[in-house]
Design a protein around this motif. Structure first.
Motif, PDB file in Angstrom:
ATOM      1  N   PRO A   1       3.565  15.688  -0.593  1.00 23.63           N
ATOM      2  CA  PRO A   1       4.699  15.635   0.348  1.00 23.63           C
ATOM      3  C   PRO A   1       4.427  14.743   1.566  1.00 23.63           C
ATOM      4  CG  PRO A   1       4.326  17.890  -0.355  1.00 23.63           C
ATOM      5  CD  PRO A   1       3.185  17.075  -0.874  1.00 23.63           C
ATOM      6  N   ALA A   2       3.184  14.659   2.010  1.00 25.75           N
ATOM      7  CA  ALA A   2       2.861  13.800   3.151  1.00 25.75           C
ATOM      8  C   ALA A   2       3.048  12.331   2.795  1.00 25.75           C
ATOM      9  CB  ALA A   2       1.434  14.060   3.620  1.00 25.75           C
ATOM     10  N   ALA A   3       2.796  11.961   1.541  1.00 26.03           N
ATOM     11  CA  ALA A   3       2.969  10.562   1.119  1.00 26.03           C
ATOM     12  C   ALA A   3       4.434  10.157   1.184  1.00 26.03           C
ATOM     13  CB  ALA A   3       2.417  10.362  -0.284  1.00 26.03           C
ATOM     14  N   LEU A   4       5.335  11.109   0.947  1.00 25.56           N
ATOM     15  CA  LEU A   4       6.761  10.806   1.007  1.00 25.56           C
ATOM     16  C   LEU A   4       7.222  10.507   2.430  1.00 25.56           C
ATOM     17  CD1 LEU A   4       8.043  13.538  -1.468  1.00 25.56           C
ATOM     18  CD2 LEU A   4       7.659  11.103  -1.924  1.00 25.56           C
ATOM     19  N   ASN A   5       6.502  11.037   3.418  1.00 25.60           N
ATOM     20  CA  ASN A   5       6.848  10.811   4.820  1.00 25.60           C
ATOM     21  C   ASN A   5       5.986   9.731   5.472  1.00 25.60           C
ATOM     22  OD1 ASN A   5       8.806  12.846   4.799  1.00 25.60           O
ATOM     23  ND2 ASN A   5       7.284  14.420   5.207  1.00 25.60           N
ATOM     24  N   ALA A   6       5.265   8.965   4.684  1.00 27.42           N
ATOM     25  CA  ALA A   6       4.373   7.938   5.234  1.00 27.42           C
ATOM     26  C   ALA A   6       5.174   6.870   5.964  1.00 27.42           C
ATOM     27  CB  ALA A   6       3.548   7.304   4.120  1.00 27.42           C
ATOM     28  N   SER A   7       4.521   6.218   6.913  1.00 28.59           N
ATOM     29  CA  SER A   7       5.200   5.213   7.729  1.00 28.59           C
ATOM     30  C   SER A   7       5.548   3.947   6.942  1.00 28.59           C
ATOM     31  CB  SER A   7       4.336   4.862   8.943  1.00 28.59           C
ATOM     32  OG  SER A   7       3.083   4.354   8.509  1.00 28.59           O
TER      33      SER A   7
ATOM     34  N   ALA B   1      -3.143   1.976   1.333  1.00 28.06           N
ATOM     35  CA  ALA B   1      -4.439   2.061   2.015  1.00 28.06           C
ATOM     36  C   ALA B   1      -5.040   3.454   1.831  1.00 28.06           C
ATOM     37  CB  ALA B   1      -4.278   1.745   3.501  1.00 28.06           C
ATOM     38  N   GLY B   2      -4.207   4.480   1.926  1.00 32.03           N
ATOM     39  CA  GLY B   2      -4.685   5.846   1.705  1.00 32.03           C
ATOM     40  C   GLY B   2      -5.179   6.047   0.285  1.00 32.03           C
ATOM     41  N   ALA B   3      -4.464   5.453  -0.683  1.00 32.79           N
ATOM     42  CA  ALA B   3      -4.894   5.568  -2.087  1.00 32.79           C
ATOM     43  C   ALA B   3      -6.226   4.855  -2.303  1.00 32.79           C
ATOM     44  CB  ALA B   3      -3.822   4.994  -3.008  1.00 32.79           C
ATOM     45  N   ALA B   4      -6.416   3.713  -1.640  1.00 32.61           N
ATOM     46  CA  ALA B   4      -7.685   2.987  -1.778  1.00 32.61           C
ATOM     47  C   ALA B   4      -8.837   3.804  -1.198  1.00 32.61           C
ATOM     48  CB  ALA B   4      -7.592   1.626  -1.088  1.00 32.61           C
ATOM     49  N   VAL B   5      -8.635   4.370  -0.025  1.00 32.95           N
ATOM     50  CA  VAL B   5      -9.676   5.202   0.595  1.00 32.95           C
ATOM     51  C   VAL B   5      -9.923   6.439  -0.256  1.00 32.95           C
ATOM     52  CG1 VAL B   5     -10.225   6.626   2.603  1.00 32.95           C
ATOM     53  CG2 VAL B   5      -9.272   4.353   2.925  1.00 32.95           C
ATOM     54  N   GLY B   6      -8.856   7.037  -0.771  1.00 32.88           N
ATOM     55  CA  GLY B   6      -9.005   8.204  -1.637  1.00 32.88           C
ATOM     56  C   GLY B   6      -9.768   7.879  -2.906  1.00 32.88           C
TER      57      GLY B   6
ATOM     58  N   VAL C   1       4.794   1.678   2.845  1.00 36.17           N
ATOM     59  CA  VAL C   1       4.163   1.610   1.530  1.00 36.17           C
ATOM     60  C   VAL C   1       2.710   1.163   1.690  1.00 36.17           C
ATOM     61  CG1 VAL C   1       4.212   0.452  -0.716  1.00 36.17           C
ATOM     62  CG2 VAL C   1       6.337   1.176   0.352  1.00 36.17           C
ATOM     63  N   GLY C   2       2.467   0.273   2.665  1.00 38.05           N
ATOM     64  CA  GLY C   2       1.104  -0.187   2.934  1.00 38.05           C
ATOM     65  C   GLY C   2       0.182   0.954   3.322  1.00 38.05           C
ATOM     66  N   ALA C   3       0.716   1.909   4.093  1.00 35.52           N
ATOM     67  CA  ALA C   3      -0.094   3.063   4.496  1.00 35.52           C
ATOM     68  C   ALA C   3      -0.459   3.910   3.278  1.00 35.52           C
ATOM     69  CB  ALA C   3       0.649   3.911   5.524  1.00 35.52           C
ATOM     70  N   VAL C   4       0.480   4.062   2.350  1.00 32.97           N
ATOM     71  CA  VAL C   4       0.210   4.830   1.129  1.00 32.97           C
ATOM     72  C   VAL C   4      -0.833   4.103   0.277  1.00 32.97           C
ATOM     73  CG1 VAL C   4       1.216   5.725  -1.009  1.00 32.97           C
ATOM     74  CG2 VAL C   4       2.477   5.923   1.130  1.00 32.97           C
TER      75      VAL C   4
END
Length: 199
Positions: free
Chosen positions: A94-100, A107-112, A102-105
């Motif tokens: 649900p937090a990914a749906l409220n991300a600022s 970047a988060g996926a890369a770090v994850g 697509v780039g933030a998602v």
């Protein structure tokens, strides 16, 4: 005779001095107010940091216990890590749906992904016989890796950063290395090399 007006330069200097004094007084008042508010406003953040630190520290023995319960081996490690990350993805989706953006998602996926790789390396190392203390010490080398990557992308390694990294490694060494060294060279295994995938 009319009174002489002070030169414009003196008036500007006097006004500038008055503004500087007022700025200094306002800054001192703000610093005093922040010092008074700091203990109560930071308490929640300090407790959160303590919880994160306790969770991080408990991760190594908890992973070892879970792997032993599952029978050990690389398959058990893969299953355990996959279950952890699938559960985390479900909770955080649900937090990914409220991300600022697509780039933030992305970047988060890369770090994850990098984090998942580190956890897989850790679980595999523990399954291959590495001691939790050894894995914890090797994992703490992430401070060195992050500092070196940052230095290579920026203006070099700042002296404060080098001291902080050294203190971090020294602190973890005092906590973890006595258990590692107590086992002698016989305690070292191939899993320790696999654990190098953590940082």
């Amino acid at each position: 005779n009319l009174p002489q007006k002070p030169p414009a330069a003196e008036m500007v200097q006097a006004a500038s001095s008055a503004v500087d004094e007022e700025t200094r007084l306002v800054r001192e008042e703000e610093e005093r107010r922040q010092e008074e508010e700091e203990p109560s406003s930071l308490l929640g953040w300090r407790l959160a940091l303590l919880l994160v630190t306790a969770s991080w520290g408990a991760n190594f023995p908890a992973t070892k216990l879970a792997l032993d319960s599952l029978g050990g081996g690389a398959e058990a490690a893969s299953l355990f890590i996959a279950a952890r990350f699938v559960l985390s993805a479900i909770v955080l989706a649900p937090a990914a749906l409220n991300a600022s953006s697509v780039g933030a998602v992305k970047a988060g996926a890369a770090v994850g992904g990098l984090c998942a790789f580190g956890y897989v390396a850790q679980a595999a190392a523990l399954a291959m016989g590495s001691q939790p203390a050894t894995c914890a010490f090797i994992c703490s080398l992430q401070a060195v890796v992050v500092a070196l990557i940052t230095a290579s992308r920026g203006g070099g390694l700042a002296p404060k950063t080098a001291v902080a990294v050294g203190l971090a490694i020294l602190g973890i060494g005092f906590l973890e290395l006595p258990d590692v060294l107590a086992g002698g060279l016989d305690a070292l295994c191939l899993g320790d090399l696999v654990a190098m995938g953590q940082p």
